[in-house]
Write a protein that holds these residues in place. Structure first.
Motif, PDB file in Angstrom:
ATOM      1  N   ALA A 104       0.815  -1.212   0.000  1.00 38.63           N
ATOM      2  CA  ALA A 104       0.000   0.000   0.000  1.00 38.63           C
ATOM      3  C   ALA A 104       0.848   1.259   0.000  1.00 38.63           C
ATOM      4  O   ALA A 104       0.491   2.250  -0.635  1.00 38.63           O
ATOM      5  CB  ALA A 104      -0.919   0.000   1.214  1.00 38.63           C
ATOM      6  N   ASN A 105       1.955   1.216   0.693  1.00 32.56           N
ATOM      7  CA  ASN A 105       2.562   2.487   1.040  1.00 32.56           C
ATOM      8  C   ASN A 105       3.881   2.839   0.356  1.00 32.56           C
ATOM      9  O   ASN A 105       4.351   3.958   0.504  1.00 32.56           O
ATOM     10  CB  ASN A 105       2.778   2.555   2.550  1.00 32.56           C
TER      11      ASN A 105
ATOM     12  N   SER B 232       4.285   6.292  -1.239  1.00 32.30           N
ATOM     13  CA  SER B 232       3.156   7.210  -1.046  1.00 32.30           C
ATOM     14  C   SER B 232       3.644   8.597  -0.630  1.00 32.30           C
ATOM     15  O   SER B 232       3.082   9.604  -1.040  1.00 32.30           O
ATOM     16  CB  SER B 232       2.165   6.646  -0.039  1.00 32.30           C
TER      17      SER B 232
ATOM     18  N   ARG C  16       4.409  10.793  -3.420  1.00 30.85           N
ATOM     19  CA  ARG C  16       3.284  11.249  -4.245  1.00 30.85           C
ATOM     20  C   ARG C  16       2.423  12.259  -3.507  1.00 30.85           C
ATOM     21  O   ARG C  16       1.811  13.127  -4.103  1.00 30.85           O
ATOM     22  CB  ARG C  16       2.417  10.059  -4.678  1.00 30.85           C
ATOM     23  N   ASP C  17       2.355  12.101  -2.173  1.00 25.94           N
ATOM     24  CA  ASP C  17       1.553  13.038  -1.385  1.00 25.94           C
ATOM     25  C   ASP C  17       2.122  14.436  -1.448  1.00 25.94           C
ATOM     26  O   ASP C  17       1.406  15.424  -1.357  1.00 25.94           O
ATOM     27  CB  ASP C  17       1.514  12.599   0.080  1.00 25.94           C
TER      28      ASP C  17
END
Lengths: 482, 1111
Positions: free
Chosen positions: B1018-1019, B1022, B1025-1026
């Protein structure tokens, strides 16, 4: 020949000059000036309809990040949702999309309402009744927007008149008590003056104002205003809805959702165009490949439901096997399972046409239960909560399914009704507000402290005010997340 | 007595003769009464000798110029008692002489101009040859009788023949690039001339706004690009693309490889934040706000780019971003010319992204899911795990999406033109066909273009010209603009797992599930999605010029720019883009009418020269469009978008109307003294409908000085310096590029969702804005032109300093007001820079080598963004699509990447805690956690520099015998590119295919890695991208061989055999080599601004072959 040309050129320059001033006046054809528009009763009605335009935008994923994702019932969010993970991890920044969207969209509603309230006040072509009814609708919508804003951000600027020019664009923050006073005044006016039935599905009417008042009173009775006297008002308004007989509960909890229009218990809902949709909650809650979830049930929450609870059996899918394989647990409330089964995914999720309930009578029962308990203890409150529990039974004939509550202390009842709200109303936009008004945000720390970047503190009672607002309005920021 | 005239000046001679003949004509009647008998027998005598004999025997006297008598000519006379006439007839019989007897005077003149009967009107044929200084014939040189329009041109051997009926006529000889000469007949019938070549560039005529000047007299900063250079690079559909590398100060960015796509061109940096930064295009005097691929570059004679304020101020409110003046080809006097040119080429993807293969991807998914399970004990186990057997069954590569979607694509171009004319009428007419297939399946661009330019002289004073062009373009767009989803082909192609096939088990197209908006796989989208935009653009312009008096001209023109366009869209049922297919169709029309009236006065008196132009211009634009909206839910694909009403979900129709007007008064004076000191004053007074009532008009003045130092006497001895000019200019130009109706209070309709339907409501969308006015750019320019060794080396250097104030800027409002921004005149932007151009003739002789180098440097700096509510300067501002990733920061250049600095990867959990990121662990990205200094309490820092330190173009042409070779290098140095794909391409979450490099350098326990993070379902990735961060950035410097062309010109012997006047064949390559560290498709990339790579259509390289023939 020479003279002719000189004359022609002189004429061209000379003649066009006076004409030019006129030529440069713009004559738009695709919009009208406000003064030219508001000349008939119908035009005022269309102006009030226009206020509703922004509501769908407040119900998107970024709205749900604040109102649902950052609460105790939500499990892991996908790192693929931009800025989803930092919000869930309590690493919030004032430039995040969700704070900006929530602020800007709700103030957009306030602005549209303020413009119409002023226009309606000055209107001469309306009958007194028409004027009051339309004013009531505008004020209802303004109150709705302020109610979201004050819960999210605390003290906020409180414009009550439209902007005329930029000289009065900066407005200081008003104390929350003043904001709530305006909300209650507006809703009271709306309740008095709105018709009993809405002209069309989706518009406000008297009972929507009553129901919203119930919610507002309940909220003001809690943190931070703690006007406990308002429990009585909350109960009175909730009972007014219940006793009106206009909003009987749907017998099967599952039938409350996956509808494209109002059910019998609907008081006010956002509807979407059939098949065109616009409800983004499936994109944000399905866990099938292609969906970026920010709203999944936390493991403890899945396990918290009573036996035989339709809200668990129908409402939460934790063993769902799609063609693509087993899915992580998800809330079914706003998920079109057929789409998952078909493997039709991706952008269609945003085309979901299920309504989103904004006010429904089940909540009125829970408000009545909570307010009664706060006011007088549980004795008279069981009736309201147990109606909701009975409706949730998978097998209505089996009393061990979601058994009736009895014999609780006031505190136990309070815990029970708040838990009931989570079971009943999750993903309908109240979860974080409930934690805040009951001073229970620390539950987030308790449940999933390991996932948090910063420990939960009192600063969590307000979201950060958007950076753009702080600098352009010269107002102080809320306490930072740290 | 013999009277021979001294060599008087011609004027005196003519005057005298004229007076003399008038008298002569009056008294001629009585001439013959003086008849006298003469006897003369002379053999092989000189004419002069015979005449002397006549004088002796009679009372006649002779008048002649000694030089007129043919030297060495021998005459024979046998007369017994004949008249003087008889003697003269015999004597002059075979001589080019004639005589006139007036009383007792006999005038001998060259034959036959002074024939007795009609001395003024005898036609004489003048012949000669025109050569250059080396004696080489000059074909196509023009010979004109002064004061008339009559003239001819030399043939292929430099010979001419011209009938002249005036003995006093003066012939003017001219040829482009040579100093013109005027020669009086003086009785001669053969005049051969050697023309002197001018230092080449100085004699060029440079087109400027509302006129033209000799390059030597120009005071502003203007870049000229010839037709030859403009079409040097093949496969370029857009005029602006041809400018790349040829014009200093002009940055051309090919923002995508989509054929027919518009380009981003910037002239001297970026002036405006909110008011648009596009240059104004002026085609044959017709100002156009935008120009895409709808003009055939082959029709263009030259392009002039006006850069400094002195040049652009004449375009007033639209000049601030520079002006690109396009002059199309005209017919030339002489034989009708037929020219044909064509090329054909094959384009291919320049460079493939190295994404991982299927086996690696399966392993990555296993690793990512395993890590997720480790990180989330107790949660539902991620099951998508590949068994060893399954992995073995995969091919190493799996599905290569790039190979499926990109193709070798042909490009071809054909141009046929016919041109010619005579003294009164000149015409140029052409047909062009351009067809470029895109490297993405089913994308491409076709253009059919027609042009007809006619110039007609009506009488001595009046002339007219018509320029008319039609372009039919068909633009088939690949889906690339949906940057990271929505079927965006470049994006999906890169990130779609190689383990997925094109079709699933049921034969349906597979779907990219990495993002919710991922849609059907890119192969299906490229095959099936239909986006077709045909358009017809008509540019027409009529000009009438009337010569009111000597030096005074009146010119009036009327022009239209009319663009009809249609957009077709259909997404078939098999695509997941819409349920049951989606279709739309829209039509649009934009029409501009321009009327301009100019008075031009040109006069030279003594050492003073004056050129004044003044005029009035009226410009109105209207546009309308109608769109069906997107309908969806079709039973069949047969309808495509031709039966939108058959959809189960109806479309929402929309249409629009826009108009604006511009009224302008303009004037310019060019004054020169002794060809040394030059002064230009320019002004334009513009009124625009777009601004508020009291600010509709603005005045834009400018002034420029030029000093031709090389014309000073003290410089004459420095022979190395053939030209030296200093230029300086200062002035204002404006920008009105905002939307229409921005000053009016607007009540707009909106669709409200109530009762399962869209219901019309109204809301106040815009506040009345009474103070909006022009954005103004003040520019100072200092330039130096230097020519060395008779023009063999030429330099031009310019320094400029621009300051744009009263920016049309969307000022942020507190959104609690209900409005997020309001357009105001706030803020300032500065642009400073240098431009350098050097053209050299490195080798002359049998082997020639010429080169041109342009280097441009510009620095944009945001000087002021207004004040915030606290009265403090706004230091940070988000504008448009750049959002908070690419904000405007005070003191910096325009949009820059603003975000977190990634320091590496945490090697231990403790390292994360100590760095202030307690919920990160070993294998996660390590961010810099100290304030970045731009905003208080904010760790973000300014990360990028998108503005190159310099850009350059280096063009070389070599010739040896029949071969010629040209090589164009372009490049950019010192700039970054934000490669937004890196968000996905270095993410190791098993949803998206990463690059091989990211996979190989992923973090693993034990082995570690400081480059890329730990795979996790999932991570992974991330955090990058956040938040905008430093990992998106790459070095964007590049050096590119933009074009290399080898050509062969056939010899004349062969040409005569096949009846052609010239024939060239060539092979060329475009973008064959690029030196860069950039890992994306192409460092030359732009999204809403240069340097933001967001899934652009990748650029291509090409090999082409072509032919140019003249009949």
């Amino acid at each position: 020949m020479k003279k002719i040309f000189l004359i022609i050129s002189a004429l061209m320059i000379g003649l066009l000059e006076p004409g030019c001033k006129k030529a440069l006046v713009e004559d738009p054809k695709t919009f009208v000036s406000p003064d030219a528009f508001f000349t008939t009763p119908a035009s005022y009605d269309l102006g009030v309809v226009g206020i509703y335009r922004t509501i769908p935008a407040t119900l998107g994923g970024n709205g749900w990040l604040t109102r649902e994702s950052f609460s105790d019932i939500i499990g892991p969010v996908s790192g693929a949702y931009e800025q989803g993970l930092p919000v869930w991890q309590n690493n919030h920044q004032p430039f995040f999309y969700n704070v900006r969207d929530q602020w800007t969209n709700h103030y957009s509603i306030v602005k549209d309402a303020n413009v119409m309230i002023k226009r309606l006040d000055e209107a001469t072509v309306l009958s007194a009744a028409q004027k009051k009814a339309l004013l009531g609708e505008a004020k209802f919508l303004r109150a709705y927007a302020y109610f979201q804003l004050v819960q999210l951000y605390g003290d906020i600027p409180l414009p009550i008149a439209p902007l005329v020019d930029l000289s009065n664009v900066q407005i200081a923050r008003s104390p929350q008590a003043d904001v709530y006073k305006l909300i209650i005044d507006d809703l009271t006016f709306a309740e008095t003056n709105l018709p009993d039935r809405a002209a069309i599905v989706g518009r406000a009417y008297k009972w929507a104002a009553t129901a919203l008042l119930a919610k507002v009173y309940l909220t003001t009775a809690g943190n931070p205003l703690n006007i406990t006297a308002n429990y009585a008002n909350a109960k009175a308004k909730a009972l007014a809805i219940i006793n009106s007989g206009n909003f009987p509960l749907v017998s099967d909890y599952a039938k409350v959702f996956h509808n494209t229009t109002y059910t019998s218990e609907s008081i006010w809902e956002q509807t979407y165009q059939t098949e065109v949709g616009g409800n983004s909650l499936m994109s944000n809650s399905a866990t099938a490949p292609g969906y970026v979830y920010i709203l999944t049930p936390a493991t403890w929450f899945i396990n918290s439901f009573p036996v035989g609870d339709q809200r668990r059996v129908w409402g939460i899918r934790d063993t769902y096997v799609a063609p693509s394989g087993a899915l992580a647990p998800f809330f079914a409330k706003f998920v079109n399972l057929a789409w998952i089964d078909n493997g039709t995914i991706t952008d269609n999720a945003g085309r979901l046409d299920y309504t989103i309930p904004l006010l429904r009578s089940a909540e009125m029962y829970l408000i009545a239960a909570e307010a009664e308990n706060e006011q007088n203890g549980p004795a008279n409150a069981y009736q309201y909560i147990n109606i909701i529990r009975e409706r949730a039974r998978v097998n209505k004939a089996d009393p061990t399914n979601v058994p009736d509550l009895a014999g609780l202390s006031k505190d136990q009842f309070r815990d029970a009704v708040l838990m009931e709200r989570k079971w009943e109303l999750h993903l309908e936009g109240s979860t974080w507000y409930d934690l805040k008004r009951t001073n229970r945000l620390t539950r987030i720390q308790t449940i999933r402290g390991a996932t948090l970047t910063h420990p939960i503190g009192t600063y969590n009672n307000t979201w950060l005010i958007p950076d753009i607002e702080v600098t352009n309005n010269n107002i102080p920021q809320n306490p930072l997340y740290q | 007595m013999t009277m021979s005239w001294p060599d008087f000046s011609q004027i005196v001679l003519i005057m005298k003769l004229t007076a003399f003949f008038i008298i002569a004509a009056l008294i001629q009647v009585s001439a013959r009464s003086f008849g006298q008998q003469i006897t003369l027998h002379e053999k092989n005598a000189t004419v002069e000798g015979v005449l002397k004999q006549i004088e002796k025997q009679s009372n006649y006297h002779f008048l002649f110029k000694v030089s007129d008598l043919p030297a060495g000519a021998k005459v024979t006379v046998n007369i017994d008692k004949g008249s003087v006439e008889q003697v003269l007839d015999q004597c002059l019989a075979n001589q080019p002489l004639s005589y006139t007897i007036i009383n007792r005077m006999i005038v001998i003149r060259k034959n036959p101009a002074y024939a007795v009967s009609n001395p003024e009107r005898v036609i004489q044929t003048i012949k000669g040859k025109i050569t250059d200084e080396k004696g080489q014939p000059l074909p196509g040189a023009s010979i004109k009788i002064k004061g008339t329009s009559k003239g001819v041109m030399t043939d292929a051997d430099g010979n001419y023949s011209l009938d002249v009926d005036d003995p006093k006529a003066v012939l003017e000889f001219s040829f482009i690039g040579f100093e013109p000469q005027a020669v009086g007949l003086n009785g001669r019938t053969e005049i051969s001339i050697q023309l002197k070549e001018l230092p080449k560039s100085l004699s060029e005529i440079v087109v400027i706004g509302y006129g033209s000047v000799k390059k030597s007299d120009i005071t502003g900063s203007v870049s000229s690009v010839s037709a030859e250079k403009l079409t040097q690079v093949k496969g370029v559909s857009n005029v602006a693309g041809g400018l790349q590398g040829h014009a200093a100060g002009v940055q051309v960015i090919e923002r995508s490889g989509q054929p027919g796509e518009s380009l981003s061109i910037k002239i001297r940096g970026t002036n405006s934040i909110g008011g648009g930064n596009d240059a104004l295009y002026v085609v044959d005097g017709l100002p156009l706000d935008g120009l895409s691929s709808q003009l055939n570059p082959s029709d263009i004679e030259s392009i002039e780019v006006l850069k400094d304020a002195s040049s652009t101020a004449i375009y007033g409110s639209r000049g601030a971003n520079g002006v690109v003046i396009i002059t199309t080809k005209k017919g030339k006097e002489g034989k009708v010319k037929v020219a044909y040119s064509a090329y054909y080429g094959v384009q291919s993807l320049r460079h493939k992204i190295d994404v991982i293969g299927a086996r690696d991807f399966a392993n990555l998914q296993n690793e990512a899911n395993g890590n997720w399970n480790t990180d989330n004990p107790g949660a539902t186990v991620k099951k998508r795990i590949w068994t060893a057997g399954q992995i073995d069954s995969l091919t190493a590569q799996g599905t290569d999406w790039q190979n499926l979607v990109y193709q070798h694509a042909p490009v071809q171009n054909h141009d046929l033109s016919v041109s010619g004319g005579n003294a009164d009428t000149r015409f140029y007419t052409s047909f062009g066909y351009f067809n470029q297939t895109g490297t993405i399946l089913n994308s491409g661009f076709q253009r059919y273009s027609f042009r007809s330019n006619v110039d007609q002289k009506i009488n001595e004073r009046l002339s007219a010209s018509v320029n008319l062009s039609l372009q039919q373009s068909n633009y088939a767009q690949g889906n690339y603009f949906n940057a990271d989803g929505g079927g965006g082909i470049p994006f999906t192609t890169m990130v779609m797992p190689p383990t997925q096939g094109v079709y699933d088990a049921n034969g349906k197209y597979t779907i990219f599930t990495g993002v919710p908006w991922g849609q059907t796989n890119p192969y299906a989208v490229s095959q099936l999605e239909y986006r077709y935009n045909p358009s017809l653009r008509i540019l027409g312009n009529v000009q009438v010029t009337y010569q009111i008096a000597d030096g005074l001209k009146f010119k009036s023109s009327a022009g239209i720019d009319n663009n009809w366009s249609r957009s077709d869209y259909y997404a078939p049922i098999a695509l997941s883009l819409y349920t049951g297919g989606g279709a739309s169709q829209s039509y649009g029309n934009g029409a501009t009418f321009v009327n301009e009236n100019l008075l031009n006065y040109t006069r030279n008196f003594g050492k003073h020269s004056l050129d004044v132009v003044t005029g009035f211009s009226y410009n109105t634009t209207k546009s309308q469009n109608l769109s069906s909206g997107t309908a969806q839910g079709f039973l069949t694909d047969i309808y495509q978008n031709n039966n939108i009403n058959a959809a189960s979900i109806k479309a929402v129709v929309s249409n629009g109307y826009n108009d604006n007007k511009l009224v302008s008064y303009l004037g310019r004076m060019n004054y020169g003294y002794a060809g040394k000191y030059l002064l230009t004053l320019t002004g334009r007074y513009d009124g625009s409908s777009r601004f508020s009532e009291n600010h509709k008009y603005g005045f834009f003045p400018s002034g420029a000085l030029g000093w031709r130092v090389s014309e000073e006497s003290f410089m004459k001895n420095i022979r190395a310096i053939s030209n030296l000019k200093l230029r300086g200019s200062y002035g204002l130009s404006g920008n009105q590029a905002i939307g229409n109706y921005q000053t009016l209070g607007q009540l707009s309709n909106t669709n409200v969702r109530l009762n399962n339907a869209l219901i019309t409501g109204y809301y106040l969308s815009l506040l009345e804005n009474k103070n909006l006015k022009w954005e103004t750019t003040a520019q100072f320019d200092l330039g130096l032109d230097l020519g060395l060794f008779n023009g063999r080396i030429e330099f031009t250097v310019d320094y400029y300093d621009k300051r744009t104030t009263d920016l049309l800027l969307n000022v942020n409002l507190p959104t609690s007001s209900g409005y997020s921004t309001v357009l105001q005149n706030v803020g300032a932007v500065g642009n400073k820079g240098y431009e350098f151009l050097m053209s050299t003739k490195n080798l002359t002789g049998a082997f020639t080598w010429n080169s041109t180098l342009t280097i441009s440097h510009n620095r944009t700096k945001i000087l002021d963004l207004g004040k915030d509510a606290r009265g403090n300067p706004v230091t940070y501002k988000e504008v448009g699509s750049g959002g908070n990733w690419f904000p405007m920061i005070l003191g910096q250049s325009m949009q820059q990447l603003f975000g977190y600095k990634v320091l590496g990867v945490y090697q231990t959990d403790a390292e994360a805690v100590s760095n202030g990121e307690p919920n990160k662990r070993a294998g996660d990205y390590k961010f810099q956690t100290t304030p970045g200094g731009v905003l208080p309490n904010d760790n973000r820092v300014l990360l990028s520099r998108f503005e190159p330190k310099f850009t350059f173009g280096f063009n070389n042409s070599f010739a040896y015998k029949n071969f010629s070779l040209s090589v164009l290098l372009v490049g950019s140095y010192g700039n970054d590119v934000a490669n937004e794909f890196r968000k996905y391409n270095i993410t190791l979450n098993g949803l998206w295919a990463p690059t091989q490099e990211a996979y190989d350098n992923r973090w693993r326990p034990g082995t570690g890695s400081n480059k890329y993070d730990r795979p996790q379902a999932a991570n992974s990735g991330s955090s990058i991208r956040d938040y905008a961060n430093s990992l998106w950035l790459e070095n964007g410097s590049y050096l590119r061989v933009r074009d290399i062309t080898l050509a062969y010109d056939f010899k004349s012997a062969f040409l005569k055999a096949i009846k052609l006047s010239s024939l060239q064949v060539y092979v060329s390559g475009q973008n064959l080599f690029t030196v860069t560290q950039y890992k994306g498709y192409d460092p030359e990339v732009a999204n809403s601004f240069n340097g933001w790579d967001r899934g652009s259509y990748p650029s291509s390289k090409a090999v082409t072959a072509g032919v140019k023939a003249n009949f």
